[in-house]
Structures are given as C-alpha cells and as structure tokens.
Design a protein around this motif. Structure first.
Motif, PDB file in Angstrom:
ATOM      1  N   UNK A  93      32.893  29.945  45.867  1.00  0.00           N
ATOM      2  CA  UNK A  93      32.077  30.705  44.920  1.00  0.00           C
ATOM      3  C   UNK A  93      32.144  32.198  45.191  1.00  0.00           C
ATOM      4  N   UNK A  94      32.089  32.545  46.491  1.00  0.00           N
ATOM      5  CA  UNK A  94      32.200  33.966  46.827  1.00  0.00           C
ATOM      6  C   UNK A  94      33.554  34.527  46.415  1.00  0.00           C
ATOM      7  N   UNK A  95      34.590  33.722  46.607  1.00  0.00           N
ATOM      8  CA  UNK A  95      35.925  34.176  46.221  1.00  0.00           C
ATOM      9  C   UNK A  95      36.018  34.381  44.716  1.00  0.00           C
ATOM     10  N   UNK A  96      35.403  33.422  43.944  1.00  0.00           N
ATOM     11  CA  UNK A  96      35.413  33.557  42.487  1.00  0.00           C
ATOM     12  C   UNK A  96      34.649  34.807  42.053  1.00  0.00           C
ATOM     13  N   UNK A  97      33.498  35.029  42.673  1.00  0.00           N
ATOM     14  CA  UNK A  97      32.729  36.235  42.334  1.00  0.00           C
ATOM     15  C   UNK A  97      33.486  37.500  42.709  1.00  0.00           C
ATOM     16  N   UNK A  98      34.169  37.452  43.849  1.00  0.00           N
ATOM     17  CA  UNK A  98      34.970  38.608  44.242  1.00  0.00           C
ATOM     18  C   UNK A  98      36.106  38.871  43.259  1.00  0.00           C
ATOM     19  N   UNK A  99      36.715  37.767  42.761  1.00  0.00           N
ATOM     20  CA  UNK A  99      37.787  37.943  41.779  1.00  0.00           C
ATOM     21  C   UNK A  99      37.247  38.554  40.491  1.00  0.00           C
ATOM     22  N   UNK A 100      36.071  38.062  40.048  1.00  0.00           N
ATOM     23  CA  UNK A 100      35.466  38.624  38.843  1.00  0.00           C
ATOM     24  C   UNK A 100      35.114  40.094  39.063  1.00  0.00           C
ATOM     25  N   UNK A 101      34.533  40.368  40.225  1.00  0.00           N
ATOM     26  CA  UNK A 101      34.199  41.762  40.519  1.00  0.00           C
ATOM     27  C   UNK A 101      35.457  42.619  40.603  1.00  0.00           C
TER      28      UNK A 101
ATOM     29  N   UNK B  59      38.239  42.052  38.943  1.00  0.00           N
ATOM     30  CA  UNK B  59      38.718  42.284  37.580  1.00  0.00           C
ATOM     31  C   UNK B  59      37.918  43.385  36.891  1.00  0.00           C
ATOM     32  N   UNK B  60      36.582  43.332  37.066  1.00  0.00           N
ATOM     33  CA  UNK B  60      35.766  44.396  36.486  1.00  0.00           C
ATOM     34  C   UNK B  60      36.119  45.756  37.088  1.00  0.00           C
ATOM     35  N   UNK B  61      36.333  45.728  38.393  1.00  0.00           N
ATOM     36  CA  UNK B  61      36.683  46.990  39.052  1.00  0.00           C
ATOM     37  C   UNK B  61      38.044  47.491  38.569  1.00  0.00           C
ATOM     38  N   UNK B  62      38.998  46.552  38.380  1.00  0.00           N
ATOM     39  CA  UNK B  62      40.316  46.963  37.884  1.00  0.00           C
ATOM     40  C   UNK B  62      40.217  47.542  36.484  1.00  0.00           C
ATOM     41  N   UNK B  63      39.360  46.894  35.630  1.00  0.00           N
ATOM     42  CA  UNK B  63      39.175  47.420  34.279  1.00  0.00           C
ATOM     43  C   UNK B  63      38.566  48.817  34.316  1.00  0.00           C
ATOM     44  N   UNK B  64      37.564  48.976  35.175  1.00  0.00           N
ATOM     45  CA  UNK B  64      36.952  50.286  35.305  1.00  0.00           C
ATOM     46  C   UNK B  64      37.948  51.312  35.827  1.00  0.00           C
ATOM     47  N   UNK B  65      38.731  50.894  36.826  1.00  0.00           N
ATOM     48  CA  UNK B  65      39.727  51.812  37.373  1.00  0.00           C
ATOM     49  C   UNK B  65      40.782  52.172  36.338  1.00  0.00           C
ATOM     50  N   UNK B  66      41.168  51.167  35.493  1.00  0.00           N
ATOM     51  CA  UNK B  66      42.136  51.448  34.445  1.00  0.00           C
ATOM     52  C   UNK B  66      41.605  52.471  33.449  1.00  0.00           C
ATOM     53  N   UNK B  67      40.316  52.276  33.066  1.00  0.00           N
ATOM     54  CA  UNK B  67      39.716  53.241  32.138  1.00  0.00           C
ATOM     55  C   UNK B  67      39.662  54.634  32.761  1.00  0.00           C
ATOM     56  N   UNK B  68      39.250  54.657  34.034  1.00  0.00           N
ATOM     57  CA  UNK B  68      39.203  55.949  34.712  1.00  0.00           C
ATOM     58  C   UNK B  68      40.581  56.576  34.825  1.00  0.00           C
ATOM     59  N   UNK B  69      41.586  55.699  35.054  1.00  0.00           N
ATOM     60  CA  UNK B  69      42.946  56.220  35.184  1.00  0.00           C
ATOM     61  C   UNK B  69      43.422  56.833  33.872  1.00  0.00           C
ATOM     62  N   UNK B  70      43.096  56.137  32.744  1.00  0.00           N
ATOM     63  CA  UNK B  70      43.475  56.694  31.442  1.00  0.00           C
ATOM     64  C   UNK B  70      42.802  58.039  31.215  1.00  0.00           C
ATOM     65  N   UNK B  71      41.493  58.102  31.549  1.00  0.00           N
ATOM     66  CA  UNK B  71      40.783  59.362  31.400  1.00  0.00           C
ATOM     67  C   UNK B  71      41.381  60.448  32.285  1.00  0.00           C
ATOM     68  N   UNK B  72      41.710  60.048  33.527  1.00  0.00           N
ATOM     69  CA  UNK B  72      42.288  61.037  34.445  1.00  0.00           C
ATOM     70  C   UNK B  72      43.644  61.512  33.960  1.00  0.00           C
TER      71      UNK B  72
END
Length: 611
Positions: free
Chosen positions: A340-348, A350-363
């Motif tokens: 369960x922790x691994x699944x939550x970490x994967x979801x987190x 993915x969210x972090x990657x999406x956020x980083x991607x958005x930030x990267x586009x902005x940057x």
C-alpha cells in the motif's frame, strides 16, 4: 536482551516505580487508561507500554498489543511510535524464540528510525539485532551490531541508551570463550548500571558476571555475584535472571559435591521460573532436577520432573504455534502495508511528475522569454561596445594625426630653421679657418673644435628632423625607413648588436597610415630598450602575409615582472595599437629579456577593375 527492555522504557519515558503492584496490577491500570483513550499518539504509547509489560509472561499478548500500536501509529503517520512498536514486536518474537521474525521486525524498525533520524530507535534496533543473532549462536555477527550500537550511543553521549549494550557484548564474548573480554565488558556494563540506576540491567549483569567468574575458575567470586543478583531481584519481574543465578549456584554446588545444596538451588530456580511464568526456565530447571534425582537414585522424583519438563515443552510448543500464527499475520500485514505504501508512493510520484512537468513547461517558457529579452539586451550592449570602440579609435586617430602633424612641423622647423642657421655657421667657420693664419696651436685647436661641433650639430639636427618627419617613409616604404633607423642605431650605440629580418613586405593592404603607426611603435620600443633594458642584442622582425603584419622586437636585457611600470612610451604604444585594431603582447621575465609582438590586421585591397 536482559537489559534492553528497561533502556527502551527509559527512551520511551515509560520507566516508573519498581513494579510494586506486580505486572498484573500494572496491566489492569494500563487497560483502564486504554479504554478511556482517544485514537491518537497517546494510545500508541499506551499500547507500547502494555506490550512491553506482557513481553516476559505472555509474548502472544505482547505481540497483539504491539501490532495494534503499529497499525495505529502508521495510520497517524507517527513514525517514532511505529518504530517503537516494531522494536517491541521484535523483542516479543525474541522472547518466544521466533528469531527470523524478530530479525525482520528489528530491521523494519531500524529503517523507520533512519527515516525519522531517530537515534534511540537505531541504537535499540542494533542491540536487538545483535541479541537475536547471539541467541541463534552467531556471537561474532552479534558483536558487529552491538559495537555499532555502542558507537552511535557514544556519538550522541547518551549513557541511558548505552547502558544495556556492554553486558550483551560480554555475553557474546562468553559464548566465544574469550573470558577476559567478557569480564571487561560485563564490568563496564555493571558500572553503567549503577551510575544510571538501571536495576533491570544491573540484575542481568550480575548474573552474567557470576557465569564469567565460574568459567574463569573463581567459584567464590561467582557465588558472590549470584547472591547479589538474587538479592537485587527480589520482588522484581526478572525471573530469567533469578533462574540463571540459582542454576549457577546449583552447578557450583554440584561441582563441589554438595548434592543437597545443588538440589535446593535447582528447586529455587524452578520456583522462580514458575512464579514469573518463565517457561524456558521451568524446562531447564526441571531437566537439571531430573538429572540430580537420577544421580541420587530417586527415579520417581526424576520421572516427575521429566514429566514437568515434557509438559513445559508442550506448553512451549503450543506457545510457539501461537507465535507462528501471529508471525504469519504480522508478515502478511507488513507486506500489505509495504505494498500500500508503495502504491501511494507511486501515485504521489505521478502527481509530483505531473507537477514537475507543468513547472518545467513554465520554466522553459520563462527561459525562452528571458533568452529573447537577453538577446535583445545583448545586441544593444554589443552595439554600444562597438560604438565606444569606434569612438575610441576615432579619438586615438585624431590624437595620432595631430601628433604626426606636430612632429612633421617640428621636424621641418628644425631642418629649415635651426638646421639652415647651423649650416651657415658651419660654412662661415670653415671659411674663417681657411682664411685665418693662426700661429698659436691652442687657437687652431679651438677653432677646429668649433667647426667640428657645428658640423656634428648639423648632422644631429638632420637626424632628429628625419626621425620626426621621415620623408623616406612616403617615398620608399616601411622597410627602408626601418633599415635606416637601425643603421643610425648601430652607429650611435656601438655596444648593441642590432639585427633586422623582413619577409613578405611590402604587401597588399599596407597603407601609408599603417606604416607610419608601425614605424612610430618601433621607435618607441627601441627607445624603451635603449633607456631601460641594458641589452647587448636587439632583433627586429617585420613579417607580412597579405592579411596581417607582424612586428616583433626582442632584446636580451634585464626584463621586468608581471606588472611593469606603465610609462609614457608604453602608453603611446598601446594607444597606437588600439588605433590600428592590432593585438599587442609583451612577454618579459626578470633577467630573460623582453619580446614585444604586434599583430596588425590589414584591409584587403580592392579587386582590379574589369578590362
């Protein structure tokens, strides 16, 4: 192991009065507090205390309480509480003999302690891992964990956490039959026990010191330690230490053929184990009593104790099966939790990657905008620099033109004015010398000297005027003028060996203005050599390639350091080089001469007109 619990209780702020009401009374009080508690970190700590309270007499109950505490701590994200629950679980599995699950729990506790930077948890986990390996007959591996625990406790200067460990190190050395080391560490642990008031560790270390003294062949000292252990253990929940001490006395009595005393001590060990619910002690004491009664010929009593040992073995087997069930449940829960922790970490993630991607586009967008703005700003700066350089060249050109005009004017004035007057004076004096008939030799010598002096002055004036306004430069070009300059230099400076090398000259693109400025730079460089270098050799090279002109002036003089004094001559050289857009390099070291190199870019000549 014997003192790990009390040290853990100190670390968790759980150490209270000396068990005056007994384990059951304390457990009842804790259960009442648990029933009225809320599902928060306080309940986690209560469950940990309950688990610790039942570890010796009921490991299965201790495992259940610790499991509840671990699950609640995990849901609250209470990492230290989860780590402590894992430590208690490891201890309970150790007490029940399930060493693989105990090691698994201790390792999980250590990972949690590292994540939370919880030094106390890491120290306890290393101590527990060491004791698990010690119980499985791997004292050398156990020592690695014990010493790591000691180093960490000493690094944070926490003697409460350090206190339980030296005794365990002594136990490991006792298994290795290294009795001196065992005695040294057990004594160190006992001193720490007394300093910290750790009665639990003190009782265990006294029993250990008794075993070490017995192995070293000091029975009286061993009895002293055993009896002190028994005295300190009265009314305290340390049945395993009491059993160990009484059995130690029984062995000593048996070795000295004191059969009655040995039998009495073995019965005391059995009573202490039964009173404390220490099943393993009941088994060992029953087997010792069976052996003693068999040696005395009392088969009935021996059989009775063997029957008790068999019954105890059955109880231990039943307990072990319950513990195995709890261990399987614990392992499955731990596996599910980790998944369960691994699944939550994967979801987190993915969210972090999406956020980083958005930030990267902005940057990237911001970076592109910044580059565009910066490029425009850079273009303006480059244009300003170019304009400034053009203004500087224009200013330098005007200065040099004015200087050149003034040189020519002064040269012409010297040649046409002072030069002509001196020539007339020379002619009159020469005519007077021929017409006068002087009989006095002194008068003849004075007149001859005057004529020679005026003649020398005429030549000097001509040399200066030619230097200031070299007409040959306009008529013949750069190379002949340089040759004339160096010829005059050879005549005026006899101790200086002057050499000239030329190649590729005259070449296309070499204008009169460029030749004039190169000639002036050469004049300044030669004057600097004459004034400052104290040289005996001077080499001048003029090399043309069609696209550039290289002037090199080299001397073998005294040279100068990396920061020469910027005089007027060197300033004029740099000014003329800047006007020519030339690259100027001066290489010099004290005692190794100086090399001046001037690289002048030449303008390409216009293409020939078509016929």
């Amino acid at each position: 192991m014997k003192s790990f619990l009390l040290a853990l209780a100190y670390c968790l702020c759980l150490a209270g009065p000396a068990w005056a009401g007994g384990p059951s009374a304390r457990a009842d009080s804790l259960l009442r507090q648990l029933a009225n508690s809320r599902p928060d970190t306080s309940r986690v700590n209560l469950l940990i205390v309950l688990a610790w309270n039942r570890t010796d007499d009921n490991p299965v109950a201790a495992i259940r309480y610790a499991q509840r505490g671990r699950r609640l701590a995990h849901s609250l994200n209470f990492t230290r509480g989860e780590c402590r629950s894992m430590l208690i679980l490891g201890w309970a599995f150790l007490r029940s003999g399930n060493y693989p699950t105990a090691v698994q729990s201790m390792q999980a506790a250590r990972r949690l302690a590292e994540q939370a930077n919880y030094q106390g948890g890491q120290i306890h986990a290393d101590n527990g891992l060491g004791y698990a390996h010690l119980e499985q007959g791997s004292p050398r591996l156990a020592l690695r964990y014990f010493f790591r625990s000691v180093r960490r406790a000493q690094s944070i200067d926490d003697k409460v956490l350090l206190t339980p460990v030296p005794g365990n190190i002594g136990q490991a050395y006792l298994q290795l039959n290294q009795l001196d080391s065992a005695f040294r560490y057990a004594t160190w642990g006992y001193r720490l026990d007394l300093q910290q008031g750790d009665w639990h560790s003190e009782i265990g270390d006294l029993a250990l010191l008794g075993d070490v003294a017995a192995q070293r062949g000091h029975p009286e000292q061993a009895r002293l330690y055993y009896r002190r252990c028994i005295a300190r253990a009265q009314a305290r929940p340390v049945s395993y230490a009491l059993c160990q001490a009484w059995l130690g006395l029984a062995r000593l009595a048996w070795q000295q053929n004191q059969a009655d005393s040995a039998l009495m001590y073995a019965h005391r060990a059995l009573d202490a184990s039964q009173a404390g619910g220490y099943a393993k002690g009941v088994l060992i004491a029953s087997e010792v009593l069976a052996d003693q009664y068999e040696a005395r010929g009392d088969t009935a009593s021996a059989f009775a104790h063997l029957h008790r040992a068999s019954t105890t073995t059955g109880r231990l087997f039943s307990l072990n099966r319950q513990v195995q069930v709890q261990a399987l449940e614990f392992s499955e829960q731990l596996r599910r939790q980790e998944r369960g922790d691994e699944l939550r970490q994967q979801q987190a993630q993915r969210r972090q990657n999406l956020l980083l991607g958005s930030l990267l586009v902005l940057l990237i967008g911001a970076g592109v905008g910044y580059l565009l703005i910066g490029r425009q700003h850079l273009r303006r700066e480059v244009a300003l620099v170019q304009d400034r350089q053009q203004l500087e060249r224009h200013y330098a050109g005007e200065i040099l033109q004015v200087e050149e005009k003034e040189r020519r004017r002064v040269g012409a004035d010297l040649h046409d004015g002072v030069g002509q007057l001196l020539c007339a004076a020379h002619m009159n004096l020469a005519a007077l010398q021929q017409q006068l008939f002087l009989t006095n030799p002194q008068h003849q010598s004075l007149l001859a000297t005057a004529v020679a002096t005026v003649d020398e002055s005429v030549r000097e004036i001509r040399s200066i005027s030619h230097g200031l306004a070299p007409v040959a430069l306009l008529e013949q070009g750069l190379v002949p003028v340089v040759q004339q300059l160096l010829v005059r230099l050879r005549h005026s400076t006899p101790g200086l060996d002057v050499r000239l090398h030329t190649a590729g000259l005259p070449g296309p693109g070499l204008t009169v203005a460029v030749q004039a400025q190169v000639y002036r730079i050469l004049q300044e460089a030669v004057q600097n050599v004459l004034r400052h270098a104290e040289a005996t050799e001077l080499t001048v090279q003029l090399l043309g390639t069609g696209i550039d002109l290289t002037l090199m002036v080299e001397d073998n003089g005294r040279g100068f350091g990396p920061k020469p004094v910027e005089g007027l001559g060197l300033h004029n050289i740099r000014l003329r080089a800047r006007y020519l857009n030339a690259r100027l390099e001066i290489d010099s070291r004290p005692g190794h001469g100086t090399i001046l190199t001037l690289l002048v870019p030449l303008e390409a000549p216009p293409p020939p007109a078509a016929a």
